[in-house]
Design a protein around this motif. Structure first.
Motif: not given
Length: 348
Positions: A210-216, A218-223
């Protein structure tokens, strides 16, 4: 103020309690001859109307101060305190007036004060239990409905994101980019494959979250952005300025992907006029996604389901609202970051 919608419960409750109380307390053999049973019933109706209406205000107060399901204990304790105090004050005052005036034709024994008060509790507490039981049932049903609605929205978000990632256009563009890279730059092609795998891996891993950390996120959006940049080159730019202390905060998965995808979809991106997408935070625990506004001439129809999906999720999670603003030169979405300690995982 909350409306209880309890007209019939009040009318029937006051009438039943007044009739029973009159049978219990009215003593025609000891009372003055001019007070009939019907008159005693009328007096009882007035007394119990006042008492039950005062106690009803206590219910309203408790629901205003402690409205949520996880505040049930505090709400019940406040209601009990109000009921006990109001009932004791009302019954002792009324009994004292009857005693000193000998309204019923005789002085009242000392024990009458305790008896009338305790009997009153036998009437008022069951009625209070009915109110609280009705309120708890309505709260439980609302919570259940919202949880189901949230699951539905989350599932729809996952399906929309998967469709966006694996639709024919995305696959065609990705494979075309990969094909050209294989012949021109083998290392770049290998990097493209890794980023593509990373994007799909994240989508699959977050399917049940339902929720994920902002760190994860951001890692995804960079990819994801690397894929876009390999396709568009310097026509798209991404600037991320997020304070490290916010990396453990939570957001709905694929929120950034939806916003970045919308920016690329609806705006012109040229080497001479690159599309700039900025992601940053402020001191109020908000995440901003802002893109330069350079709309395409051939406007792509949009029902803004991505933004609606994000907004609905925040509403169902009972979080602050997502704020969307547009100026002449930029499009901005403000996403409230969710603290881990502030989120109740019982919603999951």
């Amino acid at each position: 103020m909350e409306k209880l919608n309890d007209r019939w419960l009040r009318l029937i409750g006051i009438l039943v309690v007044s009739v029973v109380a009159t049978f219990v307390f009215y003593q025609p053999d000891n009372g003055p001859e001019d007070i009939t049973w019907l008159q005693a019933l009328l007096i009882s109706l007035i007394e119990w109307t006042v008492l039950l209406e005062v106690n009803r205000q206590g219910i309203l107060l408790a629901r205003r101060k402690f409205p949520r399901l996880n505040q049930t204990t505090k709400r019940i304790l406040l209601e009990l305190s109000w009921f006990v105090g109001a009932t004791i004050i009302q019954r002792v005052t009324v009994t004292y007036l009857y005693d000193v005036t000998q309204f019923w034709g005789y002085p009242l024994p000392g024990g009458t004060y305790w008896v009338t008060t305790l009997v009153s509790f036998l009437f008022t507490l069951p009625i209070a239990a009915l109110y609280e039981g009705q309120h708890l049932y309505r709260q439980w049903w609302t919570t259940y409905y919202e949880a189901e609605q949230l699951k539905k929205e989350n599932l729809q978000s996952q399906l929309d994101s998967l469709k966006a990632q694996i639709n024919p256009h995305f696959l065609f563009n990705s494979l075309s980019t990969l094909s050209s890279l294989v012949t021109e730059d083998a290392k770049q092609a290998e990097r493209f494959i890794e980023e593509l795998a990373s994007v799909y891996r994240y989508v699959l891993q977050t399917n049940e979250q339902l929720l994920t950390s902002l760190d994860h996120e951001l890692t995804f959006i960079r990819a994801y952005f690397n894929l876009l940049q390999m396709r568009f080159g310097r026509s798209v730019e991404l600037d991320i300025t997020v304070e490290e202390r916010y990396l453990d905060f939570l957001v709905p998965p694929l929120t950034l992907q939806l916003l970045v995808e919308n920016a690329v979809k609806h705006n012109v991106a040229l080497p001479t006029k690159p599309l700039l997408i900025r992601i940053y935070t402020d001191e109020a625990q908000n995440l901003f996604v802002v893109n330069s506004l350079q709309k395409k001439q051939n406007v792509i129809p949009s029902n803004r389901t991505g933004l609606a999906n994000i907004t609905t999720k925040y509403r169902l999670l009972k979080q602050p609202e997502v704020v969307v603003r547009q100026t002449d030169d930029c499009f901005q979405v403000m996403i409230p970051l969710i603290e881990v300690t502030a989120y109740d995982y019982s919603h999951r």
